[in-house]
Design an enzyme around this catalytic site. Structure first.
Site, PDB file in Angstrom:
ATOM      1  N   ARG A   1       0.850  -1.181   0.000  1.00 43.17           N
ATOM      2  CA  ARG A   1       0.000   0.000   0.000  1.00 43.17           C
ATOM      3  C   ARG A   1       0.897   1.246   0.000  1.00 43.17           C
ATOM      4  NH1 ARG A   1      -3.242  -2.886  -1.611  1.00 43.17           N
ATOM      5  NH2 ARG A   1      -5.303  -3.410  -0.813  1.00 43.17           N
TER       6      ARG A   1
ATOM      7  N   HIS B   1       0.364  -0.345 -10.361  1.00 45.89           N
ATOM      8  CA  HIS B   1      -0.499  -1.188  -9.521  1.00 45.89           C
ATOM      9  C   HIS B   1      -0.863  -2.484 -10.250  1.00 45.89           C
ATOM     10  CE1 HIS B   1      -3.381  -0.908  -5.875  1.00 45.89           C
ATOM     11  NE2 HIS B   1      -3.083  -2.173  -6.120  1.00 45.89           N
TER      12      HIS B   1
END
Length: 311
Positions: free
Chosen positions: A226, A274
């Site tokens: 994250r 991502h």
């Protein structure tokens, strides 16, 4: 009895998921109705993506459980209207395998110094041999399903692997640390750090200036976890000083990463969009169907989120 299942994700996802979900629900022997549009009073299970736009779970009086398509649940776990069990996605054949391959690939890339040979405009003939795995200590922060699988893969390749988790663990082939003091111990002297912690208030800025200083000089950072796990300014300072040689980052506080962000032009930062791992419909459908079947057979559901810790 017929089970009513609502698919709540982006509209374009329905065409990808419908056939795999029907196949696995059929295989589980369930009598069901599955649709992306259903009367709220009928819904018993919601297959859910946090970007679906659904925010009020109080609309569903018969709701039994919400099954998230994502591994991360930080965008839904605090929803006050969600009063039923929430299961996160744990998919060994899809999500986990994808993460293992991405982390292992980038760990080997940095370990072997591949960048110097891939981009070599000066045509340097440098015969300096890379270290071997046993001489390259790696630390994995987070020993959940994804972190554990990555740590085991790296240990299998011969890296001395340390792992840190919130609660104490005893894992074969991995030196385990836990708690606040254990975090500093796990990071001390690490040459490669892989971040696979969840996004919670307790994990924000886990890698800050003080902890970056604990690493071996010239360490590598790999973050597919994250974006909030790293203090961006502190990492940039560590990159500029040489304390960190390179950072490969797949997740960011704002996504897509803004074009004016200093990570883009930095020569010692690799930005990936991502893609370290994502939910694959064919394998995720099996996880969803199995969990609904367990619930309908009055068996405990798997991968339930602990609201008190946020994952």
């Amino acid at each position: 009895m017929t089970v009513h299942i609502l698919f709540a994700a982006k509209v374009e996802s329905w065409s990808d998921y419908e056939a795999p979900l029907r196949e696995t629900l059929d295989a589980a022997g369930l009598d069901y109705v599955l649709d992306c549009d259903m009367q709220a009073e009928q819904v018993e299970y919601i297959i859910y993506a946090p970007n679906s736009g659904l925010t009020d779970f109080g609309l569903f009086p018969r709701l039994k459980a919400v099954l998230c398509l994502w591994a991360g649940v930080e965008d839904v776990v605090g929803n006050a209207s969600l009063r039923v069990p929430l299961a996160r996605m744990v998919d060994e054949d899809g999500l986990t395998q994808g993460m293992v391959e991405w982390v292992t690939g980038h760990t080997l890339r940095h370990h072997l110094g591949m960048d110097a040979h891939i981009v070599n405009p000066d045509q340097r003939w440098d015969c300096t041999p890379p270290a071997i795995a046993q001489d390259r200590p790696v630390t994995v922060l987070g020993l959940g399903a994804l972190g554990l699988a990555c740590a085991q893969s790296l240990a299998h390749l011969g890296f001395p692997v340390s792992g840190w988790s919130r609660s104490a663990k005893d894992l074969s082939g991995i030196t385990c640390f836990s708690g606040a003091d254990g975090l500093d111990d796990a990071l001390s002297g690490a040459q490669i750090v892989v971040l696979l912690l969840p996004n919670t208030p307790a994990t924000e800025n886990t890698l800050n200036a003080a902890r970056l200083a604990l690493l071996a000089p010239g360490a590598f950072i790999i973050n597919p976890g994250r974006g909030t796990l790293i203090d961006d300014n502190d990492l940039l300072d560590a990159l500029d000083s040489g304390q960190v040689a390179h950072a490969t980052l797949d997740v960011f506080r704002v996504e897509p990463l803004p074009q004016d962000h200093p990570y883009w032009p930095h020569p010692n930062v690799t930005v990936t969009p991502h893609i370290a791992s994502f939910t694959r419909p064919s394998t995720a459908a099996r996880v969803i169907a199995a969990n609904i079947a367990r619930s309908e057979q009055s068996e405990p559901m798997l991968h339930l989120v602990d609201r008190s810790v946020g994952y």
